[in-house]
Scaffold this motif. Structure first.
Motif, mmCIF file in Angstrom:
data_model
loop_
_atom_site.group_PDB
_atom_site.id
_atom_site.type_symbol
_atom_site.label_atom_id
_atom_site.label_comp_id
_atom_site.label_asym_id
_atom_site.label_seq_id
_atom_site.Cartn_x
_atom_site.Cartn_y
_atom_site.Cartn_z
ATOM 1 N N ASP A 82 0.825 -1.210 0.000
ATOM 2 C CA ASP A 82 0.000 0.000 0.000
ATOM 3 C C ASP A 82 0.863 1.267 0.000
ATOM 4 O O ASP A 82 0.522 2.253 -0.666
ATOM 5 C CB ASP A 82 -0.938 0.005 1.203
ATOM 6 N N LEU A 83 1.975 1.238 0.741
ATOM 7 C CA LEU A 83 2.841 2.424 0.829
ATOM 8 C C LEU A 83 3.418 2.805 -0.529
ATOM 9 O O LEU A 83 3.509 3.986 -0.868
ATOM 10 C CB LEU A 83 3.974 2.180 1.823
ATOM 11 N N TRP A 87 4.786 -0.565 -6.383
ATOM 12 C CA TRP A 87 5.734 -0.051 -7.386
ATOM 13 C C TRP A 87 5.059 0.056 -8.751
ATOM 14 O O TRP A 87 5.685 -0.131 -9.791
ATOM 15 C CB TRP A 87 6.987 -0.931 -7.483
ATOM 16 N N GLU A 88 3.761 0.338 -8.725
ATOM 17 C CA GLU A 88 2.978 0.512 -9.961
ATOM 18 C C GLU A 88 3.099 -0.687 -10.896
ATOM 19 O O GLU A 88 3.080 -0.564 -12.121
ATOM 20 C CB GLU A 88 3.393 1.791 -10.695
ATOM 21 N N GLY A 89 3.193 -1.879 -10.292
ATOM 22 C CA GLY A 89 3.239 -3.101 -11.092
ATOM 23 C C GLY A 89 4.602 -3.429 -11.660
ATOM 24 O O GLY A 89 4.739 -4.408 -12.401
ATOM 25 N N LYS A 90 5.637 -2.635 -11.314
ATOM 26 C CA LYS A 90 6.988 -2.858 -11.850
ATOM 27 C C LYS A 90 7.970 -2.970 -10.693
ATOM 28 O O LYS A 90 8.549 -1.967 -10.263
ATOM 29 C CB LYS A 90 7.379 -1.715 -12.784
ATOM 30 N N PRO A 91 8.161 -4.178 -10.144
ATOM 31 C CA PRO A 91 9.054 -4.339 -9.004
ATOM 32 C C PRO A 91 10.487 -3.950 -9.353
ATOM 33 O O PRO A 91 10.902 -4.068 -10.510
ATOM 34 C CB PRO A 91 8.945 -5.830 -8.671
ATOM 35 N N PRO A 92 11.269 -3.476 -8.372
ATOM 36 C CA PRO A 92 12.645 -3.072 -8.644
ATOM 37 C C PRO A 92 13.546 -4.230 -9.026
ATOM 38 O O PRO A 92 14.613 -4.022 -9.610
ATOM 39 C CB PRO A 92 13.083 -2.434 -7.317
ATOM 40 N N ALA A 93 13.137 -5.448 -8.688
ATOM 41 C CA ALA A 93 13.916 -6.633 -9.049
ATOM 42 C C ALA A 93 12.949 -7.798 -9.228
ATOM 43 O O ALA A 93 11.896 -7.857 -8.601
ATOM 44 C CB ALA A 93 14.941 -6.952 -7.959
ATOM 45 N N GLY A 94 13.324 -8.731 -10.091
ATOM 46 C CA GLY A 94 12.494 -9.912 -10.306
ATOM 47 C C GLY A 94 11.315 -9.660 -11.231
ATOM 48 O O GLY A 94 11.063 -8.529 -11.657
ATOM 49 N N ASP A 95 10.609 -10.743 -11.522
ATOM 50 C CA ASP A 95 9.488 -10.686 -12.455
ATOM 51 C C ASP A 95 8.127 -10.846 -11.789
ATOM 52 O O ASP A 95 7.097 -10.589 -12.403
ATOM 53 C CB ASP A 95 9.632 -11.806 -13.506
ATOM 54 N N HIS A 96 8.130 -11.293 -10.532
ATOM 55 C CA HIS A 96 6.879 -11.608 -9.849
ATOM 56 C C HIS A 96 6.909 -11.066 -8.424
ATOM 57 O O HIS A 96 7.976 -10.913 -7.829
ATOM 58 C CB HIS A 96 6.658 -13.130 -9.784
ATOM 59 N N HIS A 110 -3.444 -2.713 -12.167
ATOM 60 C CA HIS A 110 -2.412 -3.247 -13.061
ATOM 61 C C HIS A 110 -2.634 -4.730 -13.381
ATOM 62 O O HIS A 110 -1.862 -5.594 -12.954
ATOM 63 C CB HIS A 110 -1.026 -3.041 -12.443
ATOM 64 N N PRO A 111 -3.655 -5.058 -14.148
ATOM 65 C CA PRO A 111 -3.952 -6.471 -14.439
ATOM 66 C C PRO A 111 -2.825 -7.185 -15.182
ATOM 67 O O PRO A 111 -2.758 -8.420 -15.171
ATOM 68 C CB PRO A 111 -5.224 -6.389 -15.289
#
Length: 203
Positions: A82-83, A87-96, A110-111
């Motif tokens: 929530d904070l 990351w708007e559906g784009k994590p800083p690392a990894g794919d999931h 972000h479906p």
């Protein structure tokens, strides 16, 4: 199965944020160096600054770059989701990303993003392992991370220790009960305004 690493930046007195979830100077080292951590669309390290400005010192880069690139799945709690709005559906690392939460994914959020919501830490690690394959599973420290460690599901603990004292706030290990032994650190790297430590969990 990939290695499960509980990881976070923390103060020298063991806090990952203050009581209001403000991280203060904890992440300054991630934006004050010369070496970019993220790659651009063609797989090259992003020297343009468009990758969020994440740049560390050369001393940190040799450790942080391969660690971030090994990550297949991030496991996080609902508070952090929530904070940062995931990351708007784009994590800083990894794919999931696997989010431990009793509430479902926000409707319409972000479906296209590979984010999975589960209500139990054991199920979270099982899902993360399914998604990550042989890649690393990075568990964010805090309440959820502490629960996963207490459940015996963490292989390694990694800390980026910043020279600041918070005095109070959100603890790295959350409200974990009892003692949990770690091995001697197998990584000790002094960066600029950060000390990188990594321990295997004693079985």
């Amino acid at each position: 199965m990939g290695t499960v690493i509980m990881h976070n930046v923390m103060s020298v007195d063991g806090f990952i944020a203050d009581k209001n979830d403000d991280v203060g100077p904890l992440h300054e080292w991630l934006f004050s160096g010369d070496v970019p951590l993220l790659r651009n669309e063609v797989g090259e390290y992003d020297h343009s600054g468009t990758g969020g400005g994440i740049r560390v010192s050369g001393k940190s880069a040799g450790y942080v770059r391969p660690m971030w690139e090994s990550i297949g799945t991030i496991v996080m709690g609902r508070t952090l989701f929530d904070l940062v709005n995931g990351w708007e559906g784009k994590p800083p690392a990894g794919d999931h990303v696997v989010v431990v939460s009793h509430r479902p994914k926000p409707e319409g959020w972000h479906p296209e993003a590979s984010y999975h919501f589960v209500d139990d830490v054991t199920a979270a690690i099982a899902k993360a392992q399914e998604l990550a394959g042989e890649r690393t599973i990075a568990v964010n420290a805090g309440e959820v991370g502490g629960q996963i460690l207490a459940a015996g599901l963490v292989d390694e603990v990694a800390m980026d220790v910043v020279p600041v004292v918070f005095g109070s706030g959100k603890r790295f290990f959350g409200g974990i009960d009892g003692q949990h032994l770690l091995e001697d650190p197998d990584v000790v790297i002094q960066g600029d305004r950060v000390l990188h430590l990594k321990y295997k969990v004693r079985r």
